[in-house]
Every structure is written in C-alpha cells, then in structure tokens.
Design an enzyme around this catalytic site. Structure first.
Site, PDB file in Angstrom:
ATOM      1  N   SER A  79       0.797  -1.224   0.000  1.00  0.00           N
ATOM      2  CA  SER A  79       0.000   0.000   0.000  1.00  0.00           C
ATOM      3  C   SER A  79       0.835   1.282   0.000  1.00  0.00           C
ATOM      4  CB  SER A  79      -0.923  -0.076   1.214  1.00  0.00           C
ATOM      5  OG  SER A  79      -1.765   1.010   1.273  1.00  0.00           O
ATOM      6  N   ASP A 294      -3.486   6.013  -3.036  1.00  0.00           N
ATOM      7  CA  ASP A 294      -2.312   5.444  -2.366  1.00  0.00           C
ATOM      8  C   ASP A 294      -1.724   4.349  -3.262  1.00  0.00           C
ATOM      9  OD1 ASP A 294      -4.044   3.330  -2.005  1.00  0.00           O
ATOM     10  OD2 ASP A 294      -3.400   2.917   0.042  1.00  0.00           O
ATOM     11  N   ASN A 391      -8.005   8.722   6.676  1.00  0.00           N
ATOM     12  CA  ASN A 391      -7.002   8.719   5.617  1.00  0.00           C
ATOM     13  C   ASN A 391      -7.583   8.413   4.231  1.00  0.00           C
ATOM     14  OD1 ASN A 391      -7.384   5.942   5.474  1.00  0.00           O
ATOM     15  ND2 ASN A 391      -5.777   5.528   6.946  1.00  0.00           N
ATOM     16  N   ARG A 523       1.558   5.707  17.415  1.00  0.00           N
ATOM     17  CA  ARG A 523       1.074   6.951  16.820  1.00  0.00           C
ATOM     18  C   ARG A 523       0.421   7.803  17.905  1.00  0.00           C
ATOM     19  NH1 ARG A 523       1.743   5.794  11.560  1.00  0.00           N
ATOM     20  NH2 ARG A 523       1.095   3.749  10.783  1.00  0.00           N
TER      21      ARG A 523
HETATM   22  C1  LIG Z   1      -3.528   6.381  11.415  1.00  0.00           C
HETATM   23  C2  LIG Z   1      -3.597   5.613  10.161  1.00  0.00           C
HETATM   24  O1  LIG Z   1      -3.782   6.207   9.103  1.00  0.00           O
HETATM   25  N1  LIG Z   1      -3.452   4.278  10.238  1.00  0.00           N
HETATM   26  C3  LIG Z   1      -3.491   3.415   9.054  1.00  0.00           C
HETATM   27  C4  LIG Z   1      -2.405   2.372   9.110  1.00  0.00           C
HETATM   28  O2  LIG Z   1      -2.608   1.577  10.254  1.00  0.00           O
HETATM   29  P1  LIG Z   1      -1.713   1.612  11.568  1.00  0.00           P
HETATM   30  O3  LIG Z   1      -2.207   0.429  12.370  1.00  0.00           O
HETATM   31  O4  LIG Z   1      -2.012   2.926  12.222  1.00  0.00           O
HETATM   32  O5  LIG Z   1      -0.291   1.540  11.134  1.00  0.00           O
HETATM   33  O6  LIG Z   1      -2.465   1.547   7.960  1.00  0.00           O
HETATM   34  C5  LIG Z   1      -3.684   0.802   7.846  1.00  0.00           C
HETATM   35  C6  LIG Z   1      -3.594  -0.085   6.630  1.00  0.00           C
HETATM   36  O7  LIG Z   1      -3.481   0.634   5.457  1.00  0.00           O
HETATM   37  C7  LIG Z   1      -4.875   1.754   7.796  1.00  0.00           C
HETATM   38  O8  LIG Z   1      -6.048   0.998   7.788  1.00  0.00           O
HETATM   39  C8  LIG Z   1      -4.832   2.692   8.999  1.00  0.00           C
HETATM   40  O9  LIG Z   1      -5.836   3.653   8.924  1.00  0.00           O
HETATM   41 MG   LIG Z   2      -3.775   0.970   0.563  1.00  0.00          MG
END
Ligand SMILES: CC(=O)N[C@H]1[C@@H](OP(=O)(O)O)O[C@H](CO)[C@@H](O)[C@@H]1O
Ligand SMILES: [Mg+2]
Length: 548
Positions: A79, A294, A391, A523
């Site tokens: 991604s 993305d 996002n 985060r």
């Molecule tokens: C704050 C943020 O944008 N987190 C993203 C990111 O996850 P994290 O678990 O925060 O790394 O990647 C995911 C997969 O693409 C998406 O679903 C999610 O929204």
């Molecule tokens: Mg993606």
C-alpha cells in the site's frame, strides 16, 4: 483400513512432505523478527517476506478448504509503505478481509522456527478445524507494481503448489480489484452474481453504473489525480478509457510505475493526508478538484487550493459526510421508509466531522478500532453503512434487504422514482467489498454533480479542527494496550492519566496513543482549537513516551 482411507493418508503424508520440502527453499530469514498478521496483513521490508508469503499460501489453501472450496484471495502489496517494503494479505470469499479468528494461524505459521514445525502447525490447524486436506481449494492472487512483487509471487506459488491448491494469477492489479474479483467468482453461481470476475468486468460495471447515475447531469469538471506512482495510475487510465471522455476527463500525474523507487515518494494519499500539502507534480489551479490515490489504490483523498493558494484537504471524514448527506437526501425524496443510514469512523476522525454527522445530519456514528476490517463489520449492522477512515479508506455498504426494498418500491411520482434509481446506481458505482479509490472517485464526482458543487462548497459542511498525527519510535510498541476503540490506554499504567491531564488544558482538546499495526512505532494523535495548540498537545503527549 479401507483403500480409500489408505489413499487419503498417503496423500496427506505427501502434502506434508511437500510442505517441508518447499519450506526449505523459503526459510525464515532471521529469528529476531516477530511476524504478526496486523491491521493489513503482514507488511515489512520485502527481503524479510519470502518465507512469510510461502506460508500464507499454505494458510490460504486451508482457508479455502475450510469454506468448501470457495475461492480465497491473496494480495501482495504494501500500500502506502516505501518502495523497499512489501506485504501480503488474505481476502475472504465475499471480498472481505480475512476473518479475524484466522489471524492467529497466520501469525503462528509465519513464526514457525523450522520446516518440520511449519508442517506440524499446518496439520494441527487442519485437525483443530476439522479440515480435510484432500478437499479441493482455490486461490486467486495478484500484486501491485513493486519491484519485489514477482519474487514473492513465486514464493506464494510454491506454497500453493505444496498444499495442492488450484490457483489463478490475476497479475498486476489494485487491491480492490482483487477483492471485487474474489466476490465475483464466489457469487457466479448464485441468484445475485456480483459481476464478471475480471478487470474488464470491473471497469464495465463501474462505468455502466456511473453513466446511469450521471444521466442528465453535467459532466464533471476537469480533475487532476495523483496516482502515487503506483498501480492506480495505469488502472485509472484503463477505467477512463472505458468511461470515454464524454463521461469524465482527468489528468493523471505521478503515474510512473516503471520507476519503482518513486512509489509513494512525495506523493500519494498518505503523503497528502499526513503532510497536509500538495503532492509533487500537481500544478495548483484555484478551486479545481484534485485527488491522490495510495500505492494500491484502496484509498483516496481530495483537495483544492483557493484563490489565495491556500490548501484545503477533503479527507475520508469529508467523503463520509458527503456520502451520508447525499444518501439521506435521496432516501427522503424517494419516500422509502425504515432505512437506517449510519456512519462508522475511527478515533482518527476529526471531531468536527463527528459533530456534523451527529448534530447536523442526525445520523448515528459508531467508532471502531483502526483497520478496515473493524469498520466494515460495524457498517454491516446498518441498512446503509458508510465507513471511512480519515485517511480516505472506505466505502458504503447497502444491505441485501435494502437493495431489495429499493428494487421493489412503488414510487408515487417521477421524482421518487428518480431518487430510487439514483440510489440503486450508486450502490453499483460503489465497490461493496472494500474501500476502493477508483470507485470512491466516481462516488464523489456523482454527488458533486448532483449538487452542482465544486470543492469549496463540499468543504463548507464543517471546518476541521486543527490536528496533528505523530509517529514515535519506542522500544516495545506491544507494551501499548488500549480500550474504548483505541481511544484510551490501559497500559503502560498511569500514562492515560497523564494524557488526560494534558488534554484538559486545551479547548476542544483530544489526544490518544496507540501502537501501529503496520509499522514498528506508536502513533500520537492530537486535535485542539488552533493549529499551535494541536501541535503543542501532540508534542507534549509524545514527550510522555520518551524513556518508556
Ligand atoms: C492512522 C492511520 O492512518 N493508520 C493506518 C495504518 O494503520 P496503523 O495500524 O495505524 O499503522 O495503515 C492501515 C492499513 O493501510 C490503515 O487501515 C490505517 O488507517
Ligand atoms: Mg492501501
């Protein structure tokens, strides 16, 4: 022992020995990395993934066998991650994310320390879940444009061959295209087939629905789309070709998939959302609509600049609000009753969007943990469930009963009929399996055309609270445990109380901390009444993490 039984035992022994044999060519690279099937499957530096992808092939075969041979999808992508990363995730038969209870098996397989241990785990899962290892199984797989993709596809094929699976290679495609194809394959023989299981079928379905929903409406103005130098670029170009320039014209920038090291660099939805600025390669024209995809085209964010060149982001929260508003209006005009529209968000949703949805649109809002799988399931509980991560990852789910109710509704006027028709076409424009940048692009253009809105009118619904998202590297992100849809920390002990103390000092202050599921970091999110205060709150909360 009957002959059949004997043959079956032979076959299982053969399968297990194949699994061990191929595993020796796809050995785990090191024992320091603890693999975990996270928010979006496995994702990390591509050179660590060979054994993981091989093992995912084995699990995919078991999953399909468990579900009576229904086709399971395997997507190789990372991604929005940098070009040197890659990842792999499984898709369930209806195009949904892998059922959560199976994630532990994925993690177990990935962490097996030897070829024998892997074969043993494989056998154990089959035993525990009463899976017949001689039952047929089918897998459909694809990959994005990353340079590491083809080698990982070979590892996957070895896994599938070792497990005796039947498989089809769908080549290079977007993540949502594979979700769509998986659903099409598994619904082909039912009374409501989802569509033709091919990329051509996907374009045809979207284009036909878009043309139907736009009938009589002016063609959208020119839109510029940043494709993150990823798979979305060529796929969007194919979709535009099928749509024809009489339906939609778009300029695609950052569409260099050959230069694989440019993927997601200074461009793409994640860059624009986190940096809150224009991507490289976009020439800002006042009040024109822009969008960024993305790296695997399952997310989209929009934006524009005003006459003073000020940048305005129209993110997932804005898309959800736009979609919910439009659907509610159509339902009202149509006269169809008892259809509950709800919106699902995560803690990252801007506080202003939640207030707008609840107080102005008066729609129920559910907050879930991060990761589309959580949002998707919560959205299924509504008749029409709109879900978006801030996002830009999201979609709208229409329940089967709602579609039926719309199809059989007897309209009392042409106005009512037109609203019902628009809702039904909208359900086809929107990819019902998963968030899809290309389908969401058409959704947004549809609403804007129906409302005769430009980007600034869309942006007027509410004003975002200034916010800041910070990534903090800590020694052990697994030490961070949360509750209340990730909005509060339970561990490390005492930390939440400190955050609460800080938040109290800021007008409209809100902040939370959680471990990322896709990166080795935690985060920190903060929002407050002004830009300065949001930045300060994020900084102060980040400082609390130092030394942990
Ligand atoms: C704050 C943020 O944008 N987190 C993203 C990111 O996850 P994290 O678990 O925060 O790394 O990647 C995911 C997969 O693409 C998406 O679903 C999610 O929204
Ligand atoms: Mg993606």
């Amino acid at each position: 022992m009957s002959l059949d039984q004997e043959q079956q035992d032979q076959m299982i022994l053969h399968q297990l020995s194949q699994i061990e044999k191929f595993s020796s060519v796809h050995r785990r690279p090191d024992f320091d990395t603890n693999f975990a099937y996270g928010t979006a499957g496995f994702r990390m530096r591509a050179d660590l993934l060979d054994s993981v992808v091989y093992r995912v092939g084995l699990l995919a075969a078991l999953r399909s066998r468990k579900l009576d041979g229904e086709t399971i999808g395997v997507m190789i992508t990372a991604s929005h991650n940098p070009p040197e990363d890659n990842g792999v995730k499984l898709i369930d038969p209806q195009g949904e994310m892998l059922e959560a209870s199976w994630e532990v098996y994925a993690t177990k397989f990935a962490n097996a320390r030897s070829d024998e241990e892997l074969a043993r785990e494989y056998f154990n899962v089959a035993e525990t879940l009463k899976i017949r290892l001689d039952a047929p199984c089918k897998i459909a797989y694809g990959r994005d444009t990353r340079a590491s993709g083809p080698a990982l596809v070979s590892a996957l094929k070895d896994g599938l061959s070792a497990a005796g699976a039947e498989f089809s290679d769908y080549g290079v495609l977007t993540t949502p295209q594979l979700h769509y194809i998986v659903k099409c394959i598994n619904t082909a023989e039912t009374s409501s087939p989802y569509g033709e299981p091919s990329q051509a079928g996907y374009y045809k379905k979207l284009a036909a629905a878009f043309k139907a929903v736009m009938k009589g409406k002016p063609k959208p103005g020119l839109i510029t789309i940043d494709a993150a130098n990823g798979v979305g670029g060529p796929k969007l170009a194919e979709l535009l070709e099928v749509l024809g320039s009489e339906s939609l014209e778009a300029v695609i920038v950052n569409d260099d998939v050959e230069a694989t090291q440019k993927l997601n660099q200074q461009c793409g939805a994640d860059y624009v959302k986190t940096q809150q600025k224009l991507p490289a390669g976009a020439e800002p024209e006042a009040l024109q609509l822009y969008a960024s995809l993305d790296g695997d085209a399952d997310r989209i964010v929009f934006y524009y600049v005003d006459e003073a060149k000020k940048f305005f982001l129209l993110d997932g929260d804005k898309i959800a609000s736009l979609a919910a508003m439009f659907i509610q209006e159509l339902l009202e005009v149509s006269g169809v009753e008892d259809v509950e529209v709800g919106v699902v968000q995560t803690a990252y949703a801007n506080g202003s969007s939640t207030a707008y949805l609840q107080d102005v649109l008066k729609v129920p809002v559910t907050c879930t943990s991060t990761g589309v799988k959580h949002l998707h399931h919560a959205a299924q509980l509504y008749d029409i469930g709109v879900y978006f991560e801030a996002n830009g990852h999201g979609t709208v789910l229409f329940s089967a009963a709602t579609i039926k109710a719309l199809e059989s509704f007897e309209a009392a006027s042409p106005g009512q009929q037109s609203a019902v028709d628009t809702l039904l076409s909208l359900a086809d424009v929107i990819n019902q399996t998963v968030g899809d940048a290309l389908s969401d692009l058409l959704l947004v253009l549809t609403v804007l055309a129906h409302k005769s809105w430009g980007p600034s009118e869309w942006n007027m619904a509410y004003t975002d609270l200034p916010n800041r998202l910070v990534r903090v590297v800590v020694d052990d992100r697994f030490a961070f445990k949360t509750e209340d849809a990730e909005r509060r920390l339970v561990e490390p002990q005492g930390l939440q109380a400190q955050i609460d103390e800080l938040v109290k000092k800021y007008k409209f202050g809100r902040s939370f901390v959680r471990a990322s599921g896709t990166e080795d970091a935690v985060r920190v999110y903060a929002e407050a009444a002004t830009r300065l205060e949001a930045d300060e709150l994020a900084l102060k909360v980040s400082e609390l993490l130092k030394g942990l």
